[in-house]
Enzyme design. Structure first.
Site, mmCIF file in Angstrom:
data_model
loop_
_atom_site.group_PDB
_atom_site.id
_atom_site.type_symbol
_atom_site.label_atom_id
_atom_site.label_comp_id
_atom_site.label_asym_id
_atom_site.label_seq_id
_atom_site.Cartn_x
_atom_site.Cartn_y
_atom_site.Cartn_z
ATOM 1 N N GLU A 35 6.511 -11.824 3.236
ATOM 2 C CA GLU A 35 5.636 -12.659 2.415
ATOM 3 C C GLU A 35 5.488 -12.120 1.004
ATOM 4 O OE1 GLU A 35 2.274 -12.607 4.914
ATOM 5 O OE2 GLU A 35 1.448 -10.744 4.133
ATOM 6 N N GLY A 76 0.800 -1.211 0.000
ATOM 7 C CA GLY A 76 0.000 0.000 0.000
ATOM 8 C C GLY A 76 0.834 1.262 0.000
#
Length: 637
Positions: free
Chosen positions: A244, A223
Site C-alpha cells: 500500500e 517505521g
C-alpha cells in the site's frame, strides 16, 4: 465530459482563488474530505482552517494527517470535527482526548463507505493533482489511496494543481471535467524519511530477512523496523513489490537491482502500490515511470488480488502479542495509537498465496524496557487487529517463533523463548497458571541472553542435499522426539549405551533448554522454518573441572553415509574452541566402527581407553594431527 481541446476552456472557467472557492462550497453541516498522507493539499488546507470558525457542524474526513490539519481541536469542537481512518502524530492527541474520532476499518473497505448511499457521503473533496496533460487528465500522483474514490463520489471536488506532483501511472487519473474547481499553487510535497537506526531494529531485521526468499513479493509497513528490514534485504534477488505504501528504502533496493519484479506472478515486472511516502528523490523516481503503478486502495489491498502473488510476504509491526497469537497493533490499552490500515488485508492475502508468509516484527519490550510486548493476555482495552489464526511468524530481537498450525502450548513456549530474558520466568509462571504449558516446564538458564545465531549455516551434501545447521531451540522438543523415534534401535543403543524405547517430555525438554555456554547442541534440519525435520543432532556438555566436553552425535538412517556426521563433529569442535573449551571426550561402543572412524579422522591426536566393549575417546584442540582435508577425513557418518 469534454473531449478534444474543449476541456481547456472548462478548466479556465473554473480556475480561481482558494479563499473564494472554499467560502462558496464549504457551508454549514458539510462533510469535507482532505487528501491523505504526502498527497495532502497543504495550501487548500491552510486556506480552509480560518474558515472553520465561521461555520458550524462541519466534519473533516482524512486518512493520515501529516501537514496543515490542526493538532489542537479544543477551540474547534463547536465548529468542526475530525474523522480519521488512521491515527498519526498530528491527530493522536485529539483522538485520545475525545476531540476527534477514529474509525477502525480495513483500508480496503474505505472506498465502499464513500460509494454506498447513506454511509459516508462526501460533500466536498479537497485534493492535490498534477497539471493536466494534453488530453486533460490530471494524476493523483503519490497519493491515489482512498483519494480517488473520494473524488469520484464527492458532490464537489476542489483540486490544487501543483507542478511538483508527479504524474504516476496505473489508475491514478482524473479528467478535468470530473473536477469542479481548480486552484493553481506550487509548493513542496510533504516528505518523510526514516533515518533512525537502533541495535534492536537491526537484529530484528536480520531475523526477518532470513524468512524472505529470493523471488518473493513483499509488503513492508512503515517505521524504523520496516526500514531496517528493507536494508537487510540487499543480498536478496528478484524481489517484487505489492504494497500500500513504498518508501525511499524500496527505492534503494530498486537501484541495487534487488527489486525488479522478474518473478512476480501478478503484475509481472511492476511495483504495485497505492501511495508513496518519502523524499523528493522517491517522488522524482515514480514520475512517468512505467515500472511503478499506483492504484486505489481497494484494488491494491484486495486480499484476493494480493494472494495471486506467489511467495507473497507481508511484514508488519505490532504493539503487543499474547500467548495465543492475538496481535494488537493500533492501540496501547484504551489509547489509540495508529490504525488497522492494510494490516489484515495483507495478512489474509499472504496467507492464501502460494508459499506466502505472514511476519509480525516487534521489539521484545516497550521503548522504556519496563514492559514485555509478549504477554499472557492483551492489555485491558487493547484491540485485536490480527486474529490468532493468521499469524505465521513472530520475530523479536531474540529470535523467530513459528505459530501457524501450532497448539496454544507450543505457541506460548515459542513466544516466551523470544521474549526478553528478564521477563521469561514471569511469563512462564503466567502460562502455567493458565494451564497453557506443562506444570514442570522449564526454560533455558540465561548466561548469554541472545540465541547464538552466528552458528547457523547451510551445507550441501552429495546428491545436492541441503541441510540447515543451527543451535537447538526450546521449540524443537517435539521435533527432537520425532528424531529419536526415527532412529533404529541399534543407533539408539550406540548413542545412549542403553536400549531406550521412549523419550518423554521430562527427558527431551532438558535437551532443548540449554544455556549455549556449558552445553551446546546443533541440529541439522530440512523443511520450512517452523516446520522443520531434524535429520541430525550433535551436542556436547562441558565438564568444568577438566574443561573437557563430552560429545556425541546421531544422524537419521536415510541421511547417513553422506558426510553429515563428519561435518557435525568438525563444527562442534569449531564452536567449542571459540568458547575456550580444551577438547572433547566420548564413549563409543567397539562395534560402532563407523563412529570410531569419524573420530580418528577429526584432525587431532586421538587417545583412547578400552574397557568392557566401550572405547573412551578423548582429544585436545591444542594437539592437532596431520592437517585434515575434507576428502581425507572420510564421508561416512
Amino acid at each position: 465530459m469534454y473531449f478534444g481541446d474543449g476541456w481547456k476552456s472548462y478548466y479556465c472557467e473554473r480556475l480561481g482563488q482558494a479563499d473564494s472557492i472554499l467560502d462558496s462550497v464549504v457551508r454549514d453541516g458539510k462533510r469535507i474530505f482532505i487528501g491523505s498522507g504526502s498527497g495532502e493539499p497543504q495550501y487548500l488546507v491552510q486556506s480552509l482552517v480560518p474558515l472553520l470558525r465561521k461555520r458550524r457542524d462541519l466534519e473533516l474526513v482524512q486518512n493520515l494527517s501529516m501537514g496543515a490539519i490542526p493538532e489542537d481541536w479544543a477551540d474547534l469542537t463547536e465548529h468542526c470535527s475530525l474523522r480519521t481512518f488512521f491515527v498519526g502524530p498530528r491527530s493522536r492527541k485529539a483522538v485520545n482526548f475525545g476531540l476527534a474520532d477514529y474509525v477502525p476499518i480495513y483500508f480496503s473497505s474505505i472506498p465502499k463507505l464513500f460509494r454506498e448511499e447513506g454511509s459516508l457521503g462526501i460533500d466536498v473533496a479537497l485534493i492535490q493533482v498534477s497539471p493536466p496533460d494534453d488530453h486533460g487528465f490530471c494524476s493523483l500522483g503519490i497519493a491515489v489511496d482512498i483519494t480517488k474514490a473520494a473524488a469520484e463520489t464527492a458532490k464537489v471536488v476542489v483540486a490544487q494543481i501543483n507542478p511538483k506532483m508527479p504524474r504516476t501511472l496505473g489508475d491514478s487519473f482524473l479528467h478535468v471535467t470530473s473536477i469542479q474547481h481548480f486552484v493553481e499553487y506550487e509548493e513542496p510535497l510533504l516528505e518523510i524519511v526514516f533515518r533512525e537506526r537502533s541495535a534492536v531494529a537491526e537484529r530484528i531485521a536480520g531475523y526477518v530477512s532470513s524468512l524472505v526468499e529470493d523471488g518473493s513479493t513483499i509488503q513492508v509497513g512503515m517505521g524504523r523496523i520496516a526500514n531496517s528490514v528493507l536494508r537487510y534485504l540487499e543480498d536478496k534477488k528478484d524481489l517484487g513489490v505489492h504494497a500500500e505504501i513504498i518508501t525511499d528504502s524500496h527505492l534503494s533496493l530498486v537501484r541495487k537491482g534487488v527489486i525488479n519484479g522478474s518473478k512476480k506472478t501478478f503484475h509481472h515486472g511492476k511495483i504495485i502500490t497505492s501511495s508513496c511516502l518519502g523524499s523528493r528523490e522517491l517522488y522524482d523516481f515514480v514520475h512517468n515511470n512505467p515500472e511503478v503503478e499506483l492504484y486505489p486502495i481497494d484494488y491494491v489491498n484486495d486480499s484476493r488480488l494480493i494472494s495471486q502473488n506467489d511467495q507473497m510476504v507481508t511484514i508488519n509491526s505490532a504493539l503487543e502479542i499474547d500467548f495465543t497469537g492475538q496481535v494488537c497493533a493500533d492501540s496501547i490499552g484504551h489509547k489509540v495509537y495508529s490504525g488497522i490500515g492494510g494490516y489484515v488485508d495483507f495478512m489474509h492475502g499472504a496467507s492464501y498465496a502460494h508459499r506466502g508468509r505472514t511476519i509480525i516484527a516487534l521489539p521484545s519490550t516497550s521503548s522504556d524496557g519496563r514492559k514485555s510486548r509478549i504477554v499472557s493476555h492483551l492489555t485491558n482495552g487493547s484491540g485485536v487487529v490480527s486474529p490468532r489464526s493468521t499469524v505465521q511468524y513472530v520475530v523479536t530481537e531474540f529470535g523467530i517463533a513459528f505459530l501457524h498450525g501450532k497448539t496454544i502450548r507450543e505457541r506460548a513456549l515459542a513466544l516466551i523463548n523470544i521474549a526478553h530474558p528478564k521477563f521469561r520466568e514471569r511469563l512462564l509462571g503466567e502460562a502455567k497458571q493458565l494451564r497453557y504449558v506443562y506444570q514442570d516446564q522449564i526454560i533455558p538458564p540465561i548466561f548469554e541472553p541472545l540465541y547464538p545465531g552466528q552458528w547457523e549455516t547451510y551445507q550441501i551434501f552429495p546428491g545436492d542435499k541441503q541441510v540447515f545447521f543451527r543451535p537447538i531451540k526450546p521449540t524443537d522438543e517435539r521435533a527432537l522426539q520425532e528424531f529419536f523415534y526415527s532412529l533404529p534401535d541399534q543407533d539408539i543403543y550406540y548413542r545412549f549405551l542403553s536400549a531406550m524405547k521412549v523419550f518423554p517430555h521430562r527427558n527431551t525438554q532438558s535437551m532443548v533448554n540449554i544455556d549455549y555456554e556449558h552445553e551446546m547442541a546443533i541440529v541439522g534440519v530440512t523443511g520450512e522454518i517452523g516446520n522443520e525435520t531434524i535429520v541430525a543432532l550433535g551436542r556436547y556438555i562441558l565438564e568444568q573441572k577438566s574443561n573437557m566436553a563430552e560429545v556425541d552425535f546421531a544422524v537419521r538412517a536415510e541421511w547417513q553415509r553422506g558426510g553429515i556426521g563428519t561435518f557435525l563433529l568438525h563444527y562442534l569442535c569449531q564452536i567449542a574452541k571459540s568458547t575456550g573449551i580444551s577438547g572433547f571426550m566420548a564413549y563409543v561402543l567397539a562395534v560402532n566402527r563407523r563412529m570410531l572412524g569419524i573420530f580418528h579422522k577429526v584432525g587431532y591426536v586421538v587417545k583412547s581407553h578400552f574397557e568392557d566393549g566401550v572405547y573412551e575417546i578423548f582429544f585436545r584442540f591444542d594437539e592437532p594431527a596431520q592437517a585434515c582435508v575434507t576428502d581425507e577425513c572420510g564421508m561416512e557418518s
